[in-house]
Scaffold this active site. Structure first.
Site, short mmCIF file in Angstrom:
data_model
loop_
_atom_site.label_atom_id
_atom_site.label_comp_id
_atom_site.label_asym_id
_atom_site.label_seq_id
_atom_site.Cartn_x
_atom_site.Cartn_y
_atom_site.Cartn_z
N CYS A 76 0.85 -1.24 0.06
CA CYS A 76 0.00 -0.01 -0.11
C CYS A 76 0.75 1.44 0.02
CB CYS A 76 -1.14 -0.12 1.11
SG CYS A 76 -0.37 -0.18 2.90
N ASP A 281 -7.37 5.74 -1.37
CA ASP A 281 -7.23 4.61 -0.78
C ASP A 281 -6.77 3.25 -1.92
OD1 ASP A 281 -6.88 2.36 0.80
OD2 ASP A 281 -9.10 2.61 1.83
N HIS A 283 -6.22 0.09 -0.76
CA HIS A 283 -6.42 -1.07 -0.45
C HIS A 283 -7.58 -1.72 -1.12
CE1 HIS A 283 -4.17 0.79 2.88
NE2 HIS A 283 -3.78 -0.31 2.87
#
Length: 396
Positions: A76, A281, A283
């Site tokens: 990430c 994000d 993820h």
């Protein structure tokens, strides 16, 4: 936590639910641009969607030939590094006001930018390159990075990018040294006042006339600067004295945003509204993308078409790296002026120091004449990377 502090994720949002963005008269700041949440919702969504969104991918070529074929669970912060550098490349080649439109014919520069990040070993800034370059920073492939590590790796990888010709400078010790940056971005200038012909300048960009004849080519006078500043804004939580200064970072026209977050949960912060940070994000795991035979890249998965995620600013992990892009010397001078103004008149505590020349207590790596493999991150890595538990012990 009350509902206003709840972190929104892509799993809970679907395209069209933009009412989740707050109905507020407070200004929305995204990478140096101000928006009105009541009257410019479409513009906000278009701006967010136009940022390059790099997420976990699966089924790519094994890293290093025999390594992982997915970065789910560990990549990430590497993806956040790709996003902050991707924003720099967009500003460099397309401009901050460029907008992505689904299905629109892609500009050549845009295709070249995407190709620099495709999950293949020979792309300039691929997950393969970042993971393997990280080995030199003491990180094994598949290990989680902190923001400082990814900044150091991007600095090294940018040296091989002959198309963008960027200078990526990582400002250590919470200090930005103006003279140091000008030497890097204008290596052909003698700072004693004379104009020195750079070594190999006659062949710069394939032109034999030297730097002075390349006025149309902006990199002849100034190599575009990506300035990354690793910072520690507290011990386990962000010190509230830095919050206003952090917000100011997103208001600067040179802003590239901020990478940070907790171990195994890094985000790319692109702005704020009220007391909430706006972020992309990484993820979400998506299949690796293969370019088409004609060179075009299927790009819909590289743009987040949801409303942006938000989180309360107090939830931010104190270990971050702030980024800024200065395409010209004038833009850098303007950035310095704005930072000084924030330091003088801002309500918060300065996050870093801006100085004209190298303080005597800072030893230049160049002066030590160390090998190119030397990493100036080694000294302070434990202070910047959240995963190091020693930080609090060392600070007692």
């Amino acid at each position: 936590l009350d509902a206003s502090h709840t972190t929104l994720t892509y799993d809970t949002l679907r395209f069209g639910e933009f009412e989740d963005f707050p109905e507020t008269s407070e200004p929305v700041w995204i990478l140096g641009k101000e928006f009105n949440a009541l009257t410019e919702k479409e513009e906000i969504l278009s701006d967010v969607t136009s940022r390059l969104w790099f997420t976990y991918r699966k089924n790519f070529q094994p890293i290093g030939g025999t390594g992982p074929t997915s970065d789910t669970g560990w990549g990430c912060m590497l993806r956040c590094g790709q996003m902050i550098l991707g924003e720099a490349l967009v500003c460099r080649h397309l401009g901050r006001d460029w907008r992505w439109v689904r299905g629109q014919k892609q500009k050549e520069e845009y295709i070249s930018i995407l190709n620099a990040f495709i999950d293949k070993k020979d792309s300039y800034y691929s997950i393969h390159q970042i993971a393997q370059m990280g080995v030199g920073e003491g990180k094994s492939i598949g290990q989680w990075y902190g923001p400082n590590t990814v900044a150091q790796v991007l600095k090294k990888l940018a040296m091989f990018d002959s198309w963008s010709r960027l200078v990526v400078h990582v400002a250590m010790d919470n200090t930005v040294v103006i003279e140091e940056i000008k030497r890097l971005c204008m290596p052909w200038l003698d700072f004693g006042g004379a104009c020195a012909e750079p070594e190999g300048a006659g062949e710069l960009n394939g032109c034999l006339e030297g730097a002075c004849a390349l006025a149309e080519e902006e990199t002849a006078l100034w190599k575009p600067l990506v300035l990354l500043i690793p910072l520690r804004l507290g011990l386990s939580d962000i010190n509230e004295a830095y919050i206003e200064t952090l917000k100011q970072c997103f208001m600067l026209p040179q802003s590239l945003g901020v990478i940070g977050g907790k171990p195994n949960s890094a985000h790319y912060f692109i702005g704020y509204v009220g007391e909430e940070l706006i972020y992309l994000d990484p993820h979400t795991t998506q299949p690796a993308v293969e370019p088409y035979e004609d060179g075009q890249v299927p790009d819909e998965t590289y743009h987040c078409q949801h409303p942006p995620c938000r989180m309360h600013i107090c939830e931010l992990d104190p270990s971050i790296a702030a980024g800024f892009f200065c395409k010209t010397e004038d833009e850098f001078d303007d950035w310095c002026m704005r930072i000084r103004r924030v330091s003088l008149y801002g309500r918060g505590l300065p996050m870093f120091e801006l100085v004209d020349s190298q303080p005597s207590h800072m030893v230049s790596v160049d002066v030590l004449n160390l090998t190119p493999d030397f990493s100036d991150s080694d000294r302070l890595e434990r202070f910047f990377d959240s995963e190091d538990e020693e930080f609090e012990i060392l600070s007692l």
